[in-house]
Structure formats: C-alpha cells, structure tokens
Design a protein around this motif. Structure first.
Motif, mmCIF file in Angstrom:
data_model
loop_
_atom_site.group_PDB
_atom_site.id
_atom_site.type_symbol
_atom_site.label_atom_id
_atom_site.label_comp_id
_atom_site.label_asym_id
_atom_site.label_seq_id
_atom_site.Cartn_x
_atom_site.Cartn_y
_atom_site.Cartn_z
ATOM 1 N N ASP A 122 0.655 -1.252 0.023
ATOM 2 C CA ASP A 122 0.007 -0.025 -0.049
ATOM 3 C C ASP A 122 0.842 1.142 0.046
ATOM 4 O O ASP A 122 0.477 2.238 -0.889
ATOM 5 C CB ASP A 122 -0.904 -0.177 1.178
ATOM 6 N N LEU A 123 2.064 1.307 0.830
ATOM 7 C CA LEU A 123 2.828 2.599 0.866
ATOM 8 C C LEU A 123 3.320 2.680 -0.615
ATOM 9 O O LEU A 123 3.594 3.939 -1.058
ATOM 10 C CB LEU A 123 4.005 2.142 1.773
ATOM 11 N N GLU A 183 2.220 2.070 -3.501
ATOM 12 C CA GLU A 183 1.165 2.611 -4.285
ATOM 13 C C GLU A 183 0.484 3.989 -3.920
ATOM 14 O O GLU A 183 0.490 4.997 -4.834
ATOM 15 C CB GLU A 183 0.139 1.566 -4.438
ATOM 16 N N GLN A 184 0.382 4.222 -2.669
ATOM 17 C CA GLN A 184 -0.048 5.552 -2.147
ATOM 18 C C GLN A 184 0.746 6.754 -1.921
ATOM 19 O O GLN A 184 0.479 7.752 -2.195
ATOM 20 C CB GLN A 184 -0.661 5.325 -0.758
ATOM 21 N N ARG A 185 2.028 6.250 -1.474
ATOM 22 C CA ARG A 185 2.911 7.320 -1.477
ATOM 23 C C ARG A 185 3.878 7.589 -2.422
ATOM 24 O O ARG A 185 4.337 8.716 -2.905
ATOM 25 C CB ARG A 185 3.873 6.964 -0.146
ATOM 26 N N TYR A 186 4.134 6.494 -3.114
ATOM 27 C CA TYR A 186 5.256 6.568 -4.283
ATOM 28 C C TYR A 186 4.732 6.301 -5.740
ATOM 29 O O TYR A 186 5.559 6.467 -6.559
ATOM 30 C CB TYR A 186 6.447 5.475 -3.989
ATOM 31 N N GLY A 187 3.421 6.258 -5.813
ATOM 32 C CA GLY A 187 2.845 6.297 -7.014
ATOM 33 C C GLY A 187 3.029 4.988 -7.892
ATOM 34 O O GLY A 187 2.736 5.138 -9.298
#
Length: 357
Positions: free
Chosen positions: A149-150, A152-156
């Motif tokens: 999730d990190l 995808e959500q923080r690093y795109g």
C-alpha cells in the motif's frame, strides 16, 4: 513470452542473495515456455567469483556500461516484458532507458524493498528514485503486507505486488548428510544483523562449549572474537547449500533491521533450509507466523535462552519436516513463476486498457 531481465547478478552468488533468487525463479519461468535474456553489468567482484557461466534456461549476457547496454535496444523494445532489479549499478539511468525504450510491460523487482524504502527516505537514490517508480507498470516486491500500500499510495506505483523469493526444490532437499553442527548460520556479514547473530548463535556457543556451531559467509571483520567451537566458512557456493543445511541439527535465520521493521520479508534462506527439512530458528518479525506455523514449522527466538533450550531439548525432526511440507506446498520456484506470469499478464491487460482509453 519474451522476457528481458536486468539484474544485479545471475552469474555469481558471491556476497549477494540475488543470484540464487533469480536462478530459481527464471529456471521455473523458462519451464513455463518463456524465452529469457538476463543482462548483467560486468563488474570485477563478480567476474572473479562466477559459479554460473552458461545457464541452460536463459541467455546470459554482460554489458560494461550504459553505452554498451544500448546494444540491446532493439531486444528491449521488442520484449513482451522487461524487469529491472534492485541494486543494479546505475539503476536509475538503467530504469529510465528501459521505460523509454520498452514497448511491452516494464517492472521493477525489488529484492531489497525495506532497504530501498529506507534509502529513498533519506534521499539516497543509488538504484531507484521516487520519480522512476510511477514509470514502471508494476512494482514486484520482496516484501508483502502494508508495504505494498505504501508503494502505491506514497510513491505512485501503478500496481505493487508481492513476489517473495523461493527455492528450487530440485536442488534443495535432504541429502542424508551426517549431522556435523548443532546450529548453523549462512549469510554475508551485515552490521545490523551482527547483534542478533551474537545473541542467538555466539552466546549459545559460549554457553555450550561441547556443542558445534558454524557461520558461513564472506566479509566478516577480522576483529570478531569467534568462540573456539564456532567454525568459519568464508564462502559457501550454492551447490553446497543443501549439504550444509542437511548437516545442521538447526539453522539460524537472521533478518536485517529494515526488513524487521517492514515485516513480511522472508529471506531465501528460510525456504532453502525448510526445503532441506532442517529445523529453523528465526528472529521475530510481523508476517512470519503467516508463512510458517510457530513451534510446528519454525522456532521463533527472542533471546539466548530460547536457543539453548532448543539445542539441549527434544528432537526437532518433526518441526523440520513441517517446514519442508510448507515450503513444497507454497514457496517453490514453480509457485513464484506462476505468480510472476499472473502479475505480468495483469500489467499487460492494464496497459491495453489504458491504451484503449
């Protein structure tokens, strides 16, 4: 499928865990009918320690620098999928070249995800930059759990999927070796692992002078005070790993600090030792109990006393057999190759959908 992989090393397992991971995965992937080219940066520290010059399951080629890599421009452009691995020298530039050139799926395979994220957090873009992550169609991660999730959500990352390491079950199995050591450890020296190695192997060795221990792996400092009952092996080639584990009553798994913090980061040593039926003692981290059942398939140790109790206690053969059954049922290279196939197909479908839109 025509697959191109640009990885740290396939030819040499000296001082790295990437080679054995790639060997098992790509051998199984080729067995599914795919054609593979592995491109490896020709560096002296691997060139002098090569133990696989001509793999039967893929083409292995070397390039000297980014200019030389351009010789494979057409091959990369025409491939169905191109994977760039972590710790590839000049990996940011290599990734930029792949993303610009490839017309098929592009993927980043991070065999060091927690280390990578720690490096990104402190601005160290040795082989991956935050700007490069969204340019890959899929981020294949050594680490599962919340880290996906990190990514995808923080690093795109458009899609982050777990692709754990695995074991070649044809190469790792009980060999029938007589037991030579009571507790073994196989791993390259790492400063953040050494305190755990001290606590879970060296201290038990000092407390049990009549028992036999071994530490195999390179780069350990000369000033380490090894107890007299701890044997040292500087380098153990992969061909000797199964015999090493089979000769061990127990083997120790020690995890790097960044990977403990992230959790869900199984070392290839867990699966290799498990496939050999060797009882495993491991440090603790989140997600381990979802991969192996504590006390039935693995012993999780927090302190020296737990290790001493295991070594001096009841026979642990059943625990080793449980670990072997778990590995053969879920963590072989054939399992991972099927997962890789599915992940790349998913990414290709997403590309087609985006193109249609």
């Amino acid at each position: 499928m025509k697959l191109v992989v640009l990885g740290l090393s396939l030819s040499s397992a000296w001082g790295n865990g990437h080679a054995t991971t790639f060997r098992a995965l790509l051998k199984a992937f080729a067995a599914r009918g795919h054609d593979i080219l592995f491109l490896e940066r020709d560096v002296p520290w691997y060139a002098t320690q090569r133990d696989l010059a001509d793999p039967a399951y893929c083409e292995l080629a070397f390039y000297t620098d980014l200019t030389d890599l351009a010789r494979w421009t057409a091959t990369i452009a025409q491939a169905d999928a191109v994977i760039v691995g972590s710790y590839v020298p000049e990996g940011v530039a290599v990734g930029r070249f792949v993303q610009k050139t490839a017309r098929g799926v592009t993927a980043f395979y991070d065999i060091d995800t927690p280390v990578t994220l720690a490096k990104l957090a402190r601005g160290d873009f040795e082989y991956l930059s935050p700007q490069g992550i969204p340019g890959y169609d899929i981020y294949l991660s050594f680490t599962g759990g919340p880290t996906l999730d990190l990514l995808e959500q923080r690093y795109g990352a458009p899609a982050a999927r777990a692709l754990y390491c695995s074991v070649d079950s044809a190469l790792y199995a009980p060999t029938g070796e007589p037991k030579r050591w009571d507790l073994s450890y196989l791993g390259t020296y790492s400063p953040d692992r050494q305190p755990t190695l001290d606590r879970l192997l060296l201290e038990p060795a000092r407390a049990l002078p009549q028992y036999r221990f071994v530490v195999a792996g390179p780069q350990y400092p000369a000033d380490i005070a090894w107890p007299t009952n701890v044997e040292r092996i500087e380098h153990l080639p992969p061909a000797e790993h199964a015999a090493f584990y089979s000769a061990s009553r127990f083997t120790l798994n020690v995890t790097r600090a960044d990977m403990i913090a992230a959790g869900w980061s199984p070392s290839v040593r867990l699966f290799e030792a498990g496939a050999c039926g060797t009882p495993i003692v491991s440090d603790a981290w989140e997600g381990l109990d979802q991969l192996f059942a504590p006390d039935r398939e693995i012993l999780i140790a927090h302190d020296t006393a737990t290790v001493i109790a295991a070594l001096t206690g009841a026979d642990a053969t059943a625990m080793g057999e449980g670990a072997r059954a778990r590995v053969l049922g879920a963590h072989t290279a054939a399992h991972r190759a099927a997962e890789l196939d599915a992940h790349l197909a998913e990414a290709a479908a997403a590309r087609r959908l985006a193109g249609a839109a």
